[in-house]
Design a protein around this motif. Structure first.
Motif: not given
Ligand code: NDP
Ligand code: 3PY
Length: 294
Positions: A82-84, A139-142, A161-163, A206-208, A293-294
């Motif tokens: 599980a991720r956080l 996802g959660e953060l965005a 991936r979904r929208l 870029n915050l990812a 992968g996530y």
């Molecule tokens: N800078 C910092 O301090 C921090 C950075 N992070 C980074 O933020 C990232 C996102 O976190 P979080 O929001 O919780 O993650 P989520 O898993 O909740 O969201 C990920 C989003 O990315 C989409 N996605 C994944 N793969 C693809 C793809 N191939 N094409 C299009 N969309 C894709 C997912 O789509 P779908 O909704 O369809 O599944 C989902 O909407 C983390 O993985 C981490 O790297 C996290 C915490 C702190």
């Protein structure tokens, strides 16, 4: 059977985590040494191969939202991960995103450059409603960040991936915020072809993860004026090396991976609830899809 907090944190950070975890999980025995008794591993950079040495491991809970480095371990056991998902983390990320978007929207980098030249010049200021903020990953953060930006009046557009549609996002956004997980599909997504499809003068935040960006392509796009500015919180190699060109580039703002820092107290409450779900045989929250992968 025990819960083990596998980490490579500083002694102080480890103590804070252990205190928070023990307060949130009073019925569990929680240690830090890998052992045959370990059934549940809470992981914060556990080190490669450590998880494979645990014969009774049944569940891995990440202390981070991103699990890219965890999934990189070639010996990762095939147990649920599980991720956080922590509302406290989402609130921090929303604030960081709003701070960077407002910094760009209100043209602070341009005024800072003017200040260095002693130049008093008022620039035309678009309204928030005229700016579109595109989110790579929704996802959660965005989602939390977009809600906050909409409350300020910005237009937002999400791609996941979904929208959404990537071409539309790239072609119509004034500021593009990356909150994708790092996977085989998303590595290097912010590269020359994507920059070429963006509006001329767009900015990126870029915050990812650093490996989403192709560094030389970013510098080339900034130098050519295709992009106006990049705010970078994450880097391919962290800490960013002292001689890296990003430090001194006038159109790059560097922050040291601080957009959302896991708070041991709020995270421990979330982790405790997930461990209770696991113990009750229920689906855990934030279950990682290894194939995706996530
Ligand atoms: N800078 C910092 O301090 C921090 C950075 N992070 C980074 O933020 C990232 C996102 O976190 P979080 O929001 O919780 O993650 P989520 O898993 O909740 O969201 C990920 C989003 O990315 C989409 N996605 C994944 N793969 C693809 C793809 N191939 N094409 C299009 N969309 C894709 C997912 O789509 P779908 O909704 O369809 O599944 C989902 O909407 C983390 O993985 C981490 O790297 C996290 C915490 C702190
Ligand atoms: O939770 C994560 O993935 C982080 O990047 C923490 O800073």
């Amino acid at each position: 059977m025990a819960v083990t907090f596998l980490n490579r944190l500083s002694p102080d950070a480890q103590s804070r985590w252990l205190e928070a975890l023990r307060a949130a999980l009073p019925g569990e025995t929680i240690g830090v040494e890998p052992s045959p008794q370990t059934e549940i591993a809470i992981v914060a950079n556990p080190g490669r191969g450590v998880l494979a040495s645990l014969p009774n491991l049944a569940f891995i809970q990440s202390a981070w939202a991103g699990v890219d480095s965890l999934l990189d371990d070639p010996d990762l056991p095939r147990v649920p991960i599980a991720r956080l998902i922590d509302p406290g983390l989402s609130a921090q990320m929303a604030q960081a995103t709003a701070a960077h978007v407002l910094y760009l929207h209100r043209q602070v980098p341009a005024y800072a450059a003017q200040q260095r030249r002693g130049l008093w010049r008022q620039l035309p200021q678009p309204s928030a409603a005229e700016r579109r903020i595109g989110f790579l990953g929704y996802g959660e953060l965005a989602g939390a960040a977009a809600n906050l930006l909409e409350s300020i009046g910005f237009q937002t557009y999400g791609w996941s991936r979904r929208l959404g549609d990537l071409d539309t996002l790239l072609a119509t956004s004034d500021i593009i915020v990356n909150l994708l997980p790092l996977t085989d599909h998303t590595r290097g997504i912010l590269s020359a072809p994507a920059f070429a499809r963006m509006k001329r003068g767009a900015a990126i935040v870029n915050l990812a993860r650093g490996a989403h960006v192709v560094e030389e392509d970013l510098i080339a796009a900034l130098d050519a004026g295709q992009l106006s500015h990049a705010v970078l919180d994450v880097f391919e190699a962290e800490p960013l090396e002292r001689k890296h060109p990003f430090w001194s580039h006038p159109q790059i703002t560097v922050t040291p991976h601080v957009a959302a820092i896991t708070d041991p107290v709020s995270a421990s409450a979330v982790i405790a609830a997930n461990i209770a779900r696991f113990r009750a045989g229920q689906q855990v929250e934030g279950l990682v899809n290894r194939k995706a992968g996530y």
